[in-house]
Write a protein that holds these residues in place. Structure first.
Motif, PDB file in Angstrom:
ATOM      1  N   ALA B   7       0.853  -1.187   0.000  1.00 40.59           N
ATOM      2  CA  ALA B   7       0.000   0.000   0.000  1.00 40.59           C
ATOM      3  C   ALA B   7       0.885   1.232   0.000  1.00 40.59           C
ATOM      4  CB  ALA B   7      -0.893  -0.009   1.231  1.00 40.59           C
ATOM      5  N   ALA B   8       0.440   2.274  -0.707  1.00 34.39           N
ATOM      6  CA  ALA B   8       1.269   3.477  -0.809  1.00 34.39           C
ATOM      7  C   ALA B   8       0.417   4.723  -0.665  1.00 34.39           C
ATOM      8  CB  ALA B   8       1.988   3.508  -2.160  1.00 34.39           C
ATOM      9  N   SER B   9       0.894   5.647   0.159  1.00 38.24           N
ATOM     10  CA  SER B   9       0.307   6.988   0.208  1.00 38.24           C
ATOM     11  C   SER B   9       1.452   7.964   0.423  1.00 38.24           C
ATOM     12  CB  SER B   9      -0.711   7.110   1.341  1.00 38.24           C
ATOM     13  OG  SER B   9      -0.048   7.249   2.576  1.00 38.24           O
ATOM     14  N   ASP B  11       1.840   9.785   2.904  1.00 39.90           N
ATOM     15  CA  ASP B  11       2.138   9.942   4.326  1.00 39.90           C
ATOM     16  C   ASP B  11       3.533   9.407   4.647  1.00 39.90           C
ATOM     17  OD1 ASP B  11      -0.571  10.756   5.545  1.00 39.90           O
ATOM     18  OD2 ASP B  11      -1.095   9.066   4.261  1.00 39.90           O
ATOM     19  N   SER B  12       4.102   9.911   5.750  1.00 43.35           N
ATOM     20  CA  SER B  12       5.425   9.457   6.169  1.00 43.35           C
ATOM     21  C   SER B  12       5.332   8.089   6.834  1.00 43.35           C
ATOM     22  CB  SER B  12       6.043  10.445   7.154  1.00 43.35           C
ATOM     23  OG  SER B  12       5.377  10.341   8.398  1.00 43.35           O
ATOM     24  N   ARG B  13       6.469   7.458   7.003  1.00 41.53           N
ATOM     25  CA  ARG B  13       6.512   6.164   7.696  1.00 41.53           C
ATOM     26  C   ARG B  13       6.042   6.304   9.137  1.00 41.53           C
ATOM     27  NH1 ARG B  13      11.222   8.654   7.358  1.00 41.53           N
ATOM     28  NH2 ARG B  13      12.908   8.415   8.861  1.00 41.53           N
ATOM     29  N   PHE B  14       6.255   7.495   9.715  1.00 44.78           N
ATOM     30  CA  PHE B  14       5.817   7.722  11.100  1.00 44.78           C
ATOM     31  C   PHE B  14       4.286   7.750  11.167  1.00 44.78           C
ATOM     32  CE2 PHE B  14       9.851  10.139  10.555  1.00 44.78           C
ATOM     33  CZ  PHE B  14      10.666   9.267  11.245  1.00 44.78           C
ATOM     34  N   THR B  15       3.670   8.453  10.225  1.00 49.12           N
ATOM     35  CA  THR B  15       2.202   8.497  10.179  1.00 49.12           C
ATOM     36  C   THR B  15       1.632   7.098   9.973  1.00 49.12           C
ATOM     37  OG1 THR B  15       2.462  10.658   9.147  1.00 49.12           O
ATOM     38  CG2 THR B  15       0.254   9.704   9.124  1.00 49.12           C
ATOM     39  N   HIS B  16       2.273   6.331   9.076  1.00 51.86           N
ATOM     40  CA  HIS B  16       1.809   4.952   8.840  1.00 51.86           C
ATOM     41  C   HIS B  16       1.807   4.167  10.160  1.00 51.86           C
ATOM     42  CE1 HIS B  16       1.534   5.409   4.628  1.00 51.86           C
ATOM     43  NE2 HIS B  16       2.766   5.130   4.267  1.00 51.86           N
ATOM     44  N   PRO B  35       3.549  -4.148   3.651  1.00 59.38           N
ATOM     45  CA  PRO B  35       4.335  -2.918   3.739  1.00 59.38           C
ATOM     46  C   PRO B  35       3.488  -1.702   3.374  1.00 59.38           C
ATOM     47  CG  PRO B  35       5.422  -4.546   2.317  1.00 59.38           C
ATOM     48  CD  PRO B  35       4.037  -5.043   2.584  1.00 59.38           C
ATOM     49  N   MET B  36       3.626  -0.645   4.161  1.00 60.01           N
ATOM     50  CA  MET B  36       2.968   0.630   3.865  1.00 60.01           C
ATOM     51  C   MET B  36       4.051   1.584   3.371  1.00 60.01           C
ATOM     52  SD  MET B  36       0.686   0.653   7.330  1.00 60.01           S
ATOM     53  CE  MET B  36      -0.452   1.993   6.947  1.00 60.01           C
ATOM     54  N   ILE B  37       3.962   1.922   2.091  1.00 60.52           N
ATOM     55  CA  ILE B  37       5.011   2.709   1.430  1.00 60.52           C
ATOM     56  C   ILE B  37       4.813   4.190   1.728  1.00 60.52           C
ATOM     57  CG2 ILE B  37       5.882   3.437  -0.837  1.00 60.52           C
ATOM     58  CD1 ILE B  37       4.964   0.616  -1.850  1.00 60.52           C
ATOM     59  N   ALA B  38       5.905   4.865   2.112  1.00 62.86           N
ATOM     60  CA  ALA B  38       5.886   6.314   2.308  1.00 62.86           C
ATOM     61  C   ALA B  38       6.317   6.975   1.000  1.00 62.86           C
ATOM     62  CB  ALA B  38       6.817   6.701   3.447  1.00 62.86           C
ATOM     63  N   ALA B  40       6.719   9.996  -0.186  1.00 52.93           N
ATOM     64  CA  ALA B  40       6.889  11.434   0.030  1.00 52.93           C
ATOM     65  C   ALA B  40       7.140  12.141  -1.296  1.00 52.93           C
ATOM     66  CB  ALA B  40       8.045  11.670   0.988  1.00 52.93           C
ATOM     67  N   ILE B  44       6.551   8.103  -6.653  1.00 54.62           N
ATOM     68  CA  ILE B  44       6.107   6.789  -7.128  1.00 54.62           C
ATOM     69  C   ILE B  44       4.723   6.927  -7.770  1.00 54.62           C
ATOM     70  CG2 ILE B  44       5.529   4.438  -6.402  1.00 54.62           C
ATOM     71  CD1 ILE B  44       7.543   4.938  -4.032  1.00 54.62           C
TER      72      ILE B  44
END
Lengths: 84, 136
Positions: B7-9, B11-16, B35-38, B40, B44
């Motif tokens: 998944a990708a948004s 948002d930063s890795r911290f927000t995830h 995995p939640m992709i950051a 920024a 991508i």
């Protein structure tokens, strides 16, 4: 690929074109076509990228091509904490 | 089915991490395992044609990629409508069937329904094999 050191700011990663820095696309440069292929299209190779991820309590760096050989679903969404 | 999900948004890795802990973990015990992709800056998202500059976010795009790293299916929605995961499952089953057998799956195909074998004998004769009510 585990992170060696966590920090406040990290490069965003992003697409990997496979291009060397000197191979800048230009009308004379036939490699331009490879750069154009970076836009995702069905029936074409997926654009590879590297990125920081959060997974199972850890921050990691991954490449999409780490998953080559498997079926992959890549989902984009507008944002954490949004409604839908 | 054997499909890796990412998944990708933007948002930063911290927000995830906090979203996982504060909300997703309450929907799904332990949170989501993938995995939640950051993404920024949406670099991508731009490569996949889903980055919306006006809002600075990746809109709802979904790409199915086969083991040869070829994109087989894509769906892109504006943010206010959520996905139908059943249709993704159906597409995975169809593409996996095609890859295994070389047959093709007509409109409305689900596992167990008839497939088609492309060839000169079938040209002009699909009407014998496939009826419009099979689309549903």
């Amino acid at each position: 690929m585990a992170e060696k050191q966590e920090s406040c700011v990290k490069p965003a990663g992003g697409p990997i074109s496979g291009e060397t820095p000197e191979a800048v696309p230009s009308p004379e440069n036939p490699k331009e076509k490879e750069v154009a292929a970076m836009t995702a299209r069905v029936g074409r190779e997926a654009p590879d990228f590297e990125a920081t991820v959060y997974q199972n309590g850890a921050f990691k760096n991954i490449k999409l091509s780490d998953y080559k050989g498997k079926w992959i679903t890549l989902c984009f969404y507008p944002g954490d904490f949004t409604f839908v | 089915m054997g499909v890796e999900v990412l998944a990708a948004s933007t948002d930063s890795r911290f927000t995830h991490k906090i979203w996982q802990e504060e909300e997703l973990g309450k929907m799904i015990p332990g949170g989501v395992p993938y995995p939640m992709i950051a993404d920024a800056g949406g670099l991508i998202g731009k490569a996949y044609g889903v980055y919306e500059e006006l809002a600075g976010v990746d809109i709802r795009g979904r790409f199915l990629i086969d083991p040869d790293f070829v994109i087989r299916a894509a769906e892109i929605l504006t943010p206010e409508v959520g996905r139908n995961v059943s249709e993704l499952f159906r597409q995975v089953q169809a593409f996996q069937h095609v890859r295994k057998t070389g047959e093709v799956t007509p409109s409305g195909w689900t596992p167990g329904k008839p497939t088609l074998k492309p060839g000169p004998e079938l040209a002009g004769k699909v009407w014998k094999e496939w009826k419009p009510d099979m689309a549903f």
